[in-house]
Motif scaffolding. Structure first.
Motif, short mmCIF file in Angstrom:
data_model
loop_
_atom_site.label_atom_id
_atom_site.label_comp_id
_atom_site.label_asym_id
_atom_site.label_seq_id
_atom_site.Cartn_x
_atom_site.Cartn_y
_atom_site.Cartn_z
N VAL A 36 3.05 5.88 -3.08
CA VAL A 36 4.17 6.70 -3.51
C VAL A 36 4.26 6.73 -5.03
O VAL A 36 4.44 7.80 -5.63
CB VAL A 36 5.49 6.19 -2.89
N ILE A 37 4.12 5.58 -5.67
CA ILE A 37 4.21 5.50 -7.13
C ILE A 37 3.10 6.30 -7.79
O ILE A 37 3.32 7.08 -8.72
CB ILE A 37 4.18 4.04 -7.61
N LEU A 38 1.87 6.14 -7.30
CA LEU A 38 0.74 6.85 -7.90
C LEU A 38 0.83 8.36 -7.68
O LEU A 38 0.50 9.15 -8.58
CB LEU A 38 -0.57 6.31 -7.37
N SER A 39 1.27 8.79 -6.50
CA SER A 39 1.39 10.23 -6.27
C SER A 39 2.52 10.84 -7.10
O SER A 39 2.39 11.96 -7.60
CB SER A 39 1.59 10.52 -4.79
N ALA A 40 3.62 10.12 -7.28
CA ALA A 40 4.71 10.62 -8.13
C ALA A 40 4.26 10.70 -9.59
O ALA A 40 4.59 11.68 -10.29
CB ALA A 40 5.93 9.72 -8.01
N ALA A 41 3.52 9.71 -10.06
CA ALA A 41 3.02 9.75 -11.43
C ALA A 41 2.03 10.89 -11.63
O ALA A 41 2.05 11.57 -12.66
CB ALA A 41 2.37 8.42 -11.79
N GLN A 42 1.20 11.14 -10.63
CA GLN A 42 0.24 12.24 -10.73
C GLN A 42 0.95 13.59 -10.74
O GLN A 42 0.60 14.49 -11.51
CB GLN A 42 -0.74 12.17 -9.56
N ARG A 43 1.98 13.72 -9.92
CA ARG A 43 2.74 14.98 -9.89
C ARG A 43 3.44 15.21 -11.23
O ARG A 43 3.43 16.32 -11.76
CB ARG A 43 3.76 14.94 -8.76
N GLY A 103 0.81 -1.21 0.00
CA GLY A 103 0.00 0.00 0.00
C GLY A 103 0.84 1.26 0.00
O GLY A 103 0.53 2.23 -0.71
N LEU A 104 1.90 1.27 0.78
CA LEU A 104 2.78 2.43 0.84
C LEU A 104 3.49 2.64 -0.49
O LEU A 104 3.56 3.76 -1.01
CB LEU A 104 3.80 2.26 1.97
N LEU A 145 8.32 3.97 -13.90
CA LEU A 145 7.53 3.15 -14.82
C LEU A 145 7.69 1.66 -14.52
O LEU A 145 6.70 0.92 -14.47
CB LEU A 145 7.95 3.43 -16.27
N TYR A 146 8.92 1.22 -14.32
CA TYR A 146 9.16 -0.20 -14.06
C TYR A 146 8.51 -0.63 -12.75
O TYR A 146 7.91 -1.71 -12.67
CB TYR A 146 10.66 -0.50 -14.03
N THR A 147 8.62 0.19 -11.74
CA THR A 147 8.00 -0.15 -10.46
C THR A 147 6.49 -0.19 -10.58
O THR A 147 5.83 -1.06 -10.01
CB THR A 147 8.42 0.86 -9.38
N GLY A 148 5.92 0.72 -11.36
CA GLY A 148 4.48 0.70 -11.60
C GLY A 148 4.05 -0.55 -12.32
O GLY A 148 3.02 -1.15 -11.99
N TYR A 149 4.82 -0.96 -13.32
CA TYR A 149 4.49 -2.19 -14.05
C TYR A 149 4.61 -3.42 -13.15
O TYR A 149 3.80 -4.34 -13.24
CB TYR A 149 5.39 -2.36 -15.27
N VAL A 150 5.59 -3.44 -12.27
CA VAL A 150 5.74 -4.56 -11.33
C VAL A 150 4.54 -4.62 -10.39
O VAL A 150 3.99 -5.69 -10.12
CB VAL A 150 7.07 -4.45 -10.56
N LEU A 151 4.13 -3.46 -9.87
CA LEU A 151 2.96 -3.43 -8.99
C LEU A 151 1.70 -3.86 -9.72
O LEU A 151 0.86 -4.57 -9.16
CB LEU A 151 2.78 -2.04 -8.40
#
Length: 63
Positions: free
Chosen positions: A15-22, A10-11, A35-41
């Motif tokens: 963090v990934i979603l807020s960074a992508a939104q920013r 969840g944490l 991007l890679y971390t988002g794809y892994v999630l």
């Protein structure tokens, strides 16, 4: 152990979603690590969903 994994997931997702939104709001490109971390999630979420659906269906059909 499950609580730690859920908290960590969840944490990290937050963090990934807020960074992508920013980055989207500032019209900047996303760094490759983001991007890679988002794809892994995303893959992890899909994999867990398939596993849980299989367990639920096996309980429903087999039981």
């Amino acid at each position: 152990m499950m609580e730690f994994a859920a908290l960590t997931y969840g944490l990290l997702a937050s963090v990934i979603l807020s960074a992508a939104q920013r980055n989207r709001r500032l019209a900047r490109p996303h760094p490759p690590l983001l991007l890679y971390t988002g794809y892994v999630l995303c893959g992890l979420s899909a994999g867990v969903a398939v596993i849980l659906a299989y367990i639920a269906l096996s309980q429903f059909v087999g039981g």
